[in-house]
Design an enzyme around this catalytic site. Structure first.
Site, PDB file in Angstrom:
ATOM      1  N   SER A  14       1.000  -1.257   0.024  1.00  0.00           N
ATOM      2  CA  SER A  14      -0.012  -0.185   0.147  1.00  0.00           C
ATOM      3  C   SER A  14       0.865   1.279   0.123  1.00  0.00           C
ATOM      4  O   SER A  14       1.917   1.236   0.822  1.00  0.00           O
ATOM      5  CB  SER A  14      -0.900  -0.046   1.237  1.00  0.00           C
ATOM      6  N   LYS A  64     -13.988  -3.929   1.106  1.00  0.00           N
ATOM      7  CA  LYS A  64     -14.981  -2.736   0.956  1.00  0.00           C
ATOM      8  C   LYS A  64     -16.409  -3.029   1.079  1.00  0.00           C
ATOM      9  O   LYS A  64     -17.160  -2.032   1.425  1.00  0.00           O
ATOM     10  CB  LYS A  64     -14.610  -2.089  -0.456  1.00  0.00           C
ATOM     11  N   GLY A 129     -16.597  -4.142  -9.041  1.00  0.00           N
ATOM     12  CA  GLY A 129     -16.871  -3.062  -8.009  1.00  0.00           C
ATOM     13  C   GLY A 129     -15.996  -1.769  -8.237  1.00  0.00           C
ATOM     14  O   GLY A 129     -16.614  -0.811  -7.830  1.00  0.00           O
ATOM     15  N   LYS A 155     -24.137  -8.817 -16.079  1.00  0.00           N
ATOM     16  CA  LYS A 155     -23.604  -7.959 -15.172  1.00  0.00           C
ATOM     17  C   LYS A 155     -23.634  -6.184 -15.411  1.00  0.00           C
ATOM     18  O   LYS A 155     -24.193  -5.573 -14.594  1.00  0.00           O
ATOM     19  CB  LYS A 155     -22.334  -8.356 -14.700  1.00  0.00           C
ATOM     20  N   TYR A 216      -2.130   0.764 -12.229  1.00  0.00           N
ATOM     21  CA  TYR A 216      -0.878   1.244 -12.611  1.00  0.00           C
ATOM     22  C   TYR A 216       0.440   0.737 -12.096  1.00  0.00           C
ATOM     23  O   TYR A 216       0.241  -0.660 -11.699  1.00  0.00           O
ATOM     24  CB  TYR A 216      -0.697   2.523 -11.802  1.00  0.00           C
TER      25      TYR A 216
END
Length: 273
Positions: A14, A64, A129, A155, A216
């Protein structure tokens, strides 16, 4: 000292602790921010333990949706997204759940890239999501049309049903489309495996279409390499979205908006190194 964190599993990769440390230094805010490895089977217990003292948290994969259920109150954009990436402790210990992902992407496109979404033909690839989280902020900018393309068309059709009240939405399969668009956003995880969604090169109008990959890396993603080869006007990756969604969260917690440009530049420098 005021405590904040990011929950995830895995979490070692992270960049959020660095981003928020730079934001805090820039704005003169005194706080700590840590990466927190939550157990896969007890995110809610770990979050409650943190919020006994902590004031706010970011939430990343795979928590999440659980954070959405944990929140006592939800912002409209979090309710629409069905997922929470930012939690803020309110008076009395109640938790507000927000989702800053879509706002971060919108701000990266409009403020950093100078690309206005209003009146544009937008194609979003994927229906998971990540895509769900950007639909409300995108449609708020009043594009001409927003097409959701997915391998499993059902979907995409489900998302159209849920968000149709917000603006002009269309569902499609990857191979249904061939007319050029103004913006293509890759919201699939295909780039992680070096793969491409199977879409037609004619979707890119050379010198005009902007392409954006939510992923990225140190090198351009597979999607952006492909887009460049087709003559896309610009190819952007998701690092700006990461920094901008963090700034949205920081402002929610601290009431001050950081300047994202130097932070994004520092992350780019580290990524290149």
């Amino acid at each position: 000292m005021d405590r904040y964190c990011v929950f995830g599993n895995p979490i070692g990769h992270s960049k959020s602790p660095l981003i928020h440390r730079l934001f805090a230094e820039q704005t003169g805010q005194v706080l700590t921010y840590e990466a927190r490895l939550a157990p896969l089977d007890d995110f809610i217990g770990d979050a409650r333990a943190f919020f006994a003292e902590g004031l706010g948290a970011n939430v990343t994969v795979p928590f999440k949706e659980e954070a959405f259920r944990l929140a006592d109150e939800l912002s409209e954009r979090a309710r629409r997204a069905g997922a929470v990436n930012t939690l803020k402790k309110l008076e009395g210990g109640r938790l507000l759940g927000d989702n800053t992902d879509g706002a971060g992407l919108t701000r990266d496109l409009q403020d950093n890239a100078g690309f206005a979404l209003t009146g544009k033909r937008i194609l979003v690839l994927g229906a998971g999501g990540a895509v769900r989280g950007v639909l409300e902020p995108f449609l708020a900018q009043k594009p001409a049309v927003l097409v959701i393309a997915n391998r499993t068309v059902a979907k995409a059709e489900q998302l159209v049903r849920e968000f149709a009240d917000l603006g002009p939405l269309v569902a499609a399969g990857f191979d249904w489309l061939d007319a050029p668009v103004d913006l293509i956003v890759n919201g699939t995880s295909a780039s992680l495996g070096g793969e491409l969604p199977p879409i037609a090169p004619s979707l890119i109008q050379p010198g005009h279409t902007l392409c954006y990959d939510m992923m990225y890396g140190k090198e351009p993603t597979a999607f952006n390499r492909w887009a460049f080869d087709q003559g896309a006007a610009r190819c952007l990756d998701g690092l700006g979205m990461l920094v901008e969604q963090a700034a949205e969260a920081f402002e929610l917690w601290r009431g001050v908006r950081p300047n994202t440009a130097p932070v994004l530049a520092e992350l780019r420098r580290q990524l290149a190194g």
